[in-house]
Scaffold this active site. Structure first.
Site, PDB file in Angstrom:
ATOM      1  CG  HIS A 143      -2.073   0.996   1.374  1.00  0.00           C
ATOM      2  ND1 HIS A 143      -1.572   2.247   1.926  1.00  0.00           N
ATOM      3  CD2 HIS A 143      -3.225   0.898   0.918  1.00  0.00           C
ATOM      4  CE1 HIS A 143      -2.793   2.956   1.878  1.00  0.00           C
ATOM      5  NE2 HIS A 143      -3.856   2.108   1.172  1.00  0.00           N
TER       6      HIS A 143
ATOM      7  CG  ASP B 208       0.478  -2.769   6.139  1.00  0.00           C
ATOM      8  OD1 ASP B 208      -0.464  -2.760   6.998  1.00  0.00           O
ATOM      9  OD2 ASP B 208       0.291  -1.970   5.125  1.00  0.00           O
TER      10      ASP B 208
ATOM     11  CD  GLN C 250      -7.212  -4.549   3.932  1.00  0.00           C
ATOM     12  OE1 GLN C 250      -8.335  -5.498   4.050  1.00  0.00           O
ATOM     13  NE2 GLN C 250      -6.988  -3.482   3.611  1.00  0.00           N
TER      14      GLN C 250
ATOM     15  CE  LYS D 121      -7.327  -0.397   6.113  1.00  0.00           C
ATOM     16  NZ  LYS D 121      -8.188   0.141   4.919  1.00  0.00           N
TER      17      LYS D 121
ATOM     18  CB  CYS E  50      -3.516   3.285  -1.709  1.00  0.00           C
ATOM     19  SG  CYS E  50      -4.766   4.470  -1.495  1.00  0.00           S
TER      20      CYS E  50
HETATM   21  N1  PMP Z   1      -1.848  -1.003   4.554  1.00  0.00           N
HETATM   22  C1  PMP Z   1      -2.872  -1.680   3.957  1.00  0.00           C
HETATM   23  C2  PMP Z   1      -2.705  -3.123   3.389  1.00  0.00           C
HETATM   24  C3  PMP Z   1      -4.055  -0.963   3.794  1.00  0.00           C
HETATM   25  O1  PMP Z   1      -5.088  -1.832   2.991  1.00  0.00           O
HETATM   26  C4  PMP Z   1      -4.360   0.125   4.115  1.00  0.00           C
HETATM   27  C5  PMP Z   1      -5.752   0.866   3.972  1.00  0.00           C
HETATM   28  N2  PMP Z   1      -6.379   0.658   2.824  1.00  0.00           N
HETATM   29  C6  PMP Z   1      -3.426   0.957   4.948  1.00  0.00           C
HETATM   30  C7  PMP Z   1      -1.957   0.232   4.979  1.00  0.00           C
HETATM   31  C8  PMP Z   1      -3.562   2.273   5.503  1.00  0.00           C
HETATM   32  O2  PMP Z   1      -4.437   2.073   6.400  1.00  0.00           O
HETATM   33  P1  PMP Z   1      -4.979   3.555   7.057  1.00  0.00           P
HETATM   34  O3  PMP Z   1      -5.330   4.237   5.988  1.00  0.00           O
HETATM   35  O4  PMP Z   1      -6.060   3.169   8.043  1.00  0.00           O
HETATM   36  O5  PMP Z   1      -4.088   4.151   7.897  1.00  0.00           O
END
Ligand code: PMP
Length: 409
Positions: A125, A202, A205, A228, A366
Site C-alpha cells: 500500500h 503491515d 488487512q 478495518k 493505493c
Molecule cells: N496498508 C494496507 C494493506 C491497507 O489496506 C491500508 C488501508 N487501505 C493501509 C495500510 C492504510 O491504512 P489507514 O488508511 O487506516 O492508515
C-alpha cells in the site's frame, strides 16, 4: 463443528440494514476500505461521550480516572489480542499509516544511514512505500523492492537475493488489499533476522483475516487500523519490541509524553506514553477495545472456515462472468476479489453495480505499482467480511452480468 450464526451476526451490524440507491438493500463489499461496526462498538462510543467524557492520565477526578481505566484496559485488550509480552509495547496512533510513519521517522532517522537498505515489496500500500521514500530523501538510504509473480505471490528467491549486510529493515504487507494475497510473513521475518535486519508487518488487512500472534511471528514492529477491525476510524496501533521502542526517539513532542519540562531540558515519559503526545482519540481507543471483545467472542476457527467458503464461492461465480479477469490468484488468499472486465472501465463497473445496491471499490486501491505490474489503470474490487454471504455473491455476479449487458446495449 457448529456453524456460524451469520443471521445473528448480521443483526449486530445496523449498517447492513441500510437501503441504498433506489431503496435497494445494500450489499457491502468494500470491507478492505473500512468495515461496518457492530452496535456494541457504536454503543461504546456513545456511552463514552454521554457518561465518561474526560481527558485521561492527568485528572484526579472520578470521570478522568474512569476514562483512563477504560483507555488502559483497551491497551490490555490489544496486548492480549496480538499476544505481546506487555502493554508498554502497544502504542495508540491514528492508524496503520501513522504507525508506519512513526517507525520511519523515529527509528529510521536515528538508525538508518546513507547506503543502508530498506526492503519493501511490489504489492505494498502507498502507506508502506512513501514513508520510506521520504526517509530515503533525508538519509540517502536505498529502497529495494521484492517483486511478485503474475498470480500475485511474492518471489521469495528474489527476496533472498535482495538481503545483504546493509539491510536494516524489511517492511512487508501481510495481506494485500488489492490482490488478496496472504504473504508468508513468518518466513520473510526469519530471513530478515538471519540477515541481521528488523521486520515490520503491515497487518492493516490481516488483522481481520485471522488471529495474529506477534510472539510466534517474531516481528519487530506490527501496525494495524481500528476501522478495518470493526472499530472506529482515527485510531490504530503500533506494536514494537520494548528494547527497540526504548532506543527510539519520540515521534512528536507535547503533553503526556514528558516527565518534566524546563527550558533547558525535557525528560521523556516512559513507554508507551513517550510515543503518545497530546490528547489521543480516547473514545476511539475505548471503542477499539470493544471491537476486539466482539471479535474475540466469535470462534476464530469458524470465521476462517467461513471466509474460505466465501472465497471459493466468489471465485466460482465470478469466473462465470463473461470477460472477467481476476487480478490476484495466489494460493493463499483472503476473500478479496480484484478484477477487470474486458471493454469496461473499472469505474463504470462500480457505478453500474451500485445501481443494483452493491458497494465495491474501483481504482488503484493505493497500490499503483500493483496496477503497473499488470499494465492496467485500476481494478474493480469486492472485499468481503464475515457478515457477507454466498447469496450476496450470487446477487453481485448477477449484477455484473446485467451491467455488462447494459453497457454493451
Ligand atoms: N496498508 C494496507 C494493506 C491497507 O489496506 C491500508 C488501508 N487501505 C493501509 C495500510 C492504510 O491504512 P489507514 O488508511 O487506516 O492508515
Amino acid at each position: 463443528m457448529p456453524v456460524l450464526d451469520i443471521d445473528k451476526i448480521r443483526r449486530d451490524f445496523p449498517n447492513l440494514a441500510t437501503r441504498g440507491r433506489d431503496d435497494k438493500p445494500i450489499i457491502y463489499f468494500d470491507n478492505a476500505a473500512t468495515t461496518f461496526k457492530p452496535c456494541q462498538v457504536i454503543a461504546s462510543t456513545h456511552s463514552h461521550y454521554c457518561h465518561r467524557t474526560a481527558n485521561i492520565h492527568r485528572g484526579v477526578h472520578y470521570l478522568s480516572e474512569e476514562a483512563t481505566a477504560e483507555y488502559e484496559s483497551s491497551r490490555e485488550k490489544v496486548r492480549d489480542f496480538l499476544g505481546t509480552r506487555n502493554t508498554f509495547e502497544i502504542i495508540f496512533t491514528k492508524g496503520s499509516t501513522e504507525s508506519i510513519n512513526l517507525v520511519a521517522a523515529s527509528y529510521g532517522r536515528r538508525f538508518i544511514k546513507q547506503g543502508d537498505e530498506v526492503i519493501i515489496s511490489e504489492m505494498e500500500h502507498h502507506s508502506n512505500i512513501v514513508p520510506w521514500q521520504l526517509l530515503r530523501e533525508e538519509t540517502g538510504c536505498v529502497l529495494k523492492v521484492i517483486p511478485f509473480n503474475d498470480e500475485g505471490e511474492l518471489i521469495l528467491e528474489e527476496y533472498r537475493k535482495l538481503l545483504s549486510p546493509r539491510t536494516k529493515l524489511v517492511s512487508i504487507v501481510h495481506v494485500s488489499n488489492s490482490l488478496g494475497t496472504v504473504n508468508p510473513v513468518k518466513d520473510i521475518i526469519r530471513l530478515a533476522h538471519a540477515a541481521g535486519a528488523l521486520a515490520l508487518v503491515d497487518a492493516a488487512q490481516s488483522v481481520s483475516h485471522a488471529p495474529i500472534d506477534v510472539k510466534d511471528l517474531d516481528c519487530d514492529f506490527l501496525v494495524f487500523s481500528g476501522h478495518k477491525l470493526y472499530g472506529p476510524t482515527g485510531v490504530g496501533v503500533l506494536y514494537g519490541k520494548e528494547k527497540l521502542l526504548e532506543s527510539m526517539p519520540p515521534y512528536q513532542g507535547g503533553g503526556d509524553m514528558i516527565l518534566s519540562v524546563t527550558f533547558e531540558k525535557t525528560i521523556f515519559n516512559r513507554l508507551p506514553y513517550k510515543f503518545e503526545a497530546g490528547t489521543p482519540n480516547i473514545a476511539g481507543v475505548i471503542s477499539l477495545g470493544e471491537a476486539i471483545s466482539y471479535v474475540n467472542n466469535l470462534d476464530a476457527g469458524q470465521l476462517i472456515a467461513y471466509k474460505k467458503e466465501l472465497l471459493a464461492h466468489g471465485h466460482k461465480v465470478l469466473s462465470q462472468v463473461p470477460g472477467l479477469r481476476m487480478i490476484g490468484t495466489a494460493k493463499e488468499k483472503a476473500p478479496i476479489f480484484s478484477f477487470v472486465i474486458e471493454g469496461i472501465h473499472a469505474h463504470d463497473i462500480g457505478t453500474l453495480v451500485d445501481r443494483e445496491g452493491v458497494a465495491i471499490r474501483t481504482g488503484h486501491h493505493c497500490t499503483q505499482p500493483v496496477m503497473k505490474h499488470f499494465g492496467i489503470p485500476g481494478t474493480a474490487r469486492a472485499s468481503l467480511a464475515f457478515y457477507n454471504t454466498k447469496e450476496e455473491l450470487d446477487i453481485f455476479a448477477a449484477a455484473l452480468n446485467k451491467s455488462i449487458k447494459v453497457f454493451h446495449d
